[in-house]
Enzyme design. Structure first.
Site, short mmCIF file in Angstrom:
data_model
loop_
_atom_site.label_atom_id
_atom_site.label_comp_id
_atom_site.label_asym_id
_atom_site.label_seq_id
_atom_site.Cartn_x
_atom_site.Cartn_y
_atom_site.Cartn_z
N ASP A 34 28.29 35.55 17.16
CA ASP A 34 29.30 34.60 17.63
C ASP A 34 28.78 33.16 17.66
OD1 ASP A 34 27.52 34.70 19.71
OD2 ASP A 34 28.94 35.42 21.22
N GLY A 35 27.53 32.94 17.22
CA GLY A 35 26.99 31.58 17.14
C GLY A 35 26.07 31.22 18.29
N GLU A 36 26.02 32.05 19.33
CA GLU A 36 25.13 31.70 20.45
C GLU A 36 23.67 31.83 20.05
OE1 GLU A 36 26.24 34.10 23.83
OE2 GLU A 36 28.10 32.98 24.15
N ARG A 89 21.87 6.70 23.44
CA ARG A 89 22.74 5.55 23.17
C ARG A 89 24.01 5.61 24.02
NH1 ARG A 89 22.68 5.96 16.70
NH2 ARG A 89 22.51 8.15 17.26
N GLN A 90 24.30 6.80 24.58
CA GLN A 90 25.44 6.91 25.49
C GLN A 90 24.90 6.75 26.91
OE1 GLN A 90 28.08 10.29 24.73
NE2 GLN A 90 27.23 10.47 22.68
N HIS A 124 15.83 5.09 22.97
CA HIS A 124 16.67 3.93 22.61
C HIS A 124 16.84 2.97 23.78
CE1 HIS A 124 19.50 1.53 20.44
NE2 HIS A 124 20.38 1.65 21.44
N ASP A 163 18.35 -6.29 13.79
CA ASP A 163 19.15 -7.03 14.77
C ASP A 163 18.26 -7.41 15.95
OD1 ASP A 163 18.86 -4.65 16.27
OD2 ASP A 163 20.73 -3.86 15.44
N LYS A 186 23.20 -12.63 13.02
CA LYS A 186 24.58 -12.78 12.52
C LYS A 186 25.13 -14.08 13.08
CE LYS A 186 26.53 -8.30 11.66
NZ LYS A 186 27.25 -7.15 12.03
N ASP A 212 13.36 -0.05 12.45
CA ASP A 212 14.39 0.21 13.46
C ASP A 212 13.96 1.44 14.24
OD1 ASP A 212 16.68 -0.19 14.89
OD2 ASP A 212 18.06 0.07 13.22
C1 R5P Z 1 21.28 0.74 17.30
O1 R5P Z 1 21.32 0.11 18.35
C2 R5P Z 1 20.05 1.44 16.83
O2 R5P Z 1 18.88 0.72 17.14
C3 R5P Z 1 20.11 1.69 15.34
O3 R5P Z 1 20.14 0.44 14.66
C4 R5P Z 1 21.35 2.46 14.98
O4 R5P Z 1 21.45 3.61 15.79
C5 R5P Z 1 21.31 2.88 13.53
O5 R5P Z 1 22.47 3.59 13.23
P1 R5P Z 1 22.99 3.73 11.76
O6 R5P Z 1 21.87 4.27 10.92
O7 R5P Z 1 24.15 4.72 11.88
O8 R5P Z 1 23.45 2.39 11.31
#
Ligand code: R5P
Length: 286
Positions: A34-36, A89-90, A124, A163, A186, A212
């Site tokens: 069943d996937g468990e 990230r959440q 993160h 970024d 940006k 990153d």
């Molecule tokens: C964002 O804040 C993280 O540092 C990464 O830049 C991001 O999670 C990368 O996601 P993706 O590869 O989907 O652009």
């Protein structure tokens, strides 16, 4: 100390065990019809110190980790290493009624009182570590990327974060070796025009290393690489701590003109050139 590997982190667990002069314990993982998931630690655990190693990059990783924690409940001391702490990230509620997923997961892991301490690698958002009820420490693998670049002897490299959020990471990779670093910025030129370019450093004719913390869909990196190419960068290498490579990320990145993709082994993939095993083993033995 016994090293207990999770279902998706067996290679890294084996490397950590080797660094500590031992072998990772054999575990059984299977799925019911069943996937468990079914998880069993084959060695008997009674009164010893154990370290579980399991990344959380999909729901399977979390279930496997919860099962392993339960399986070692008779250990004297339990450390959990989560090389990639997914869901970080959440980290807050964006809309009313949303789960703060990183908190839900931390609560689940520390709930039964079995886990004594936790290690993660380049989470993160380090603020989510406060959601664990036990000591949780973030280990920094950025210097390992810097060492790797230095050892590859790439000529005149410039380290670029895609970024502002990647500035500290780029700095930690670059500074110990005296490499230049910068981030992409940006700038809104008009209502419908955005200009993206390195903030201070010129990349024309230079080899660029993009860094990153996470590569997921590859969108961020592909955009950055295309932009750097447009600014006449020479070879572009892409490095990250956690390479998820979801969907068509690999091709998106390569098609943007990237020479090579390099990741650590917090998530095992063919790009895992850099191992975090020694860094984790050193921490476990202090
Ligand atoms: C964002 O804040 C993280 O540092 C990464 O830049 C991001 O999670 C990368 O996601 P993706 O590869 O989907 O652009």
């Amino acid at each position: 100390m016994k090293i207990i590997p999770g279902v998706t982190t067996q290679v890294l667990a084996d490397r950590i065990a080797s660094e500590l002069g031992t072998r990772a314990s054999l575990c059984e993982f299977k799925r019911f019809p069943d996937g468990e998931l079914y998880t069993r630690v084959v060695d008997e655990i009674k009164g010893e110190e154990v370290t579980i190693v399991q990344s959380l990059m999909a729901d399977t990783g979390l279930i496997s980790l919860l099962q392993l924690i339960d399986a070692v409940e008779e250990a004297h001391k339990t450390t959990v290493v989560i090389p990639y702490l997914g869901y970080a990230r959440q980290d807050k509620r964006f809309k009313p009624g949303e789960a703060i997923s990183s908190r839900a997961i931390a609560r689940g892991i520390s709930f039964a009182g079995i886990v004594d301490r936790i290690y993660v690698v380049n989470v993160h958002n380090p603020a989510v570590l406060r959601y664990f009820d036990v000591d949780a420490k973030d280990l920094n693998a950025a210097p390992l990327i810097g060492d790797y670049i230095a050892q590859r002897a790439i000529q005149d490299p410039v380290i670029i974060g895609p970024d502002e959020g990647a500035r500290e990471l780029a700095k930690a990779v670059a500074e110990p070796h005296g490499f230049n670093f910068d981030v992409l910025e940006k700038k809104r030129i008009s209502g419908d025009q955005v200009q993206i370019k390195p903030k201070e450093v010129s990349v024309a004719g230079r080899n660029v290393i993009i860094v990153d913390d996470i590569i997921s869909t590859g969108g961020t990196i592909a955009e950055a690489a295309a932009l750097l190419k447009a600014h006449d960068a020479n070879d572009i290498y892409v490095t990250c701590i956690h390479g998820l490579f979801a969907q068509n990320a690999t091709l998106r990145i390569l098609n943007a003109g990237v020479t090579e993709i390099i990741a650590t082994d917090t998530i095992q993939s063919i790009f895992s050139e850099i191992s975090v095993a020694k860094m984790i083993a050193d921490e476990l033995s202090t």
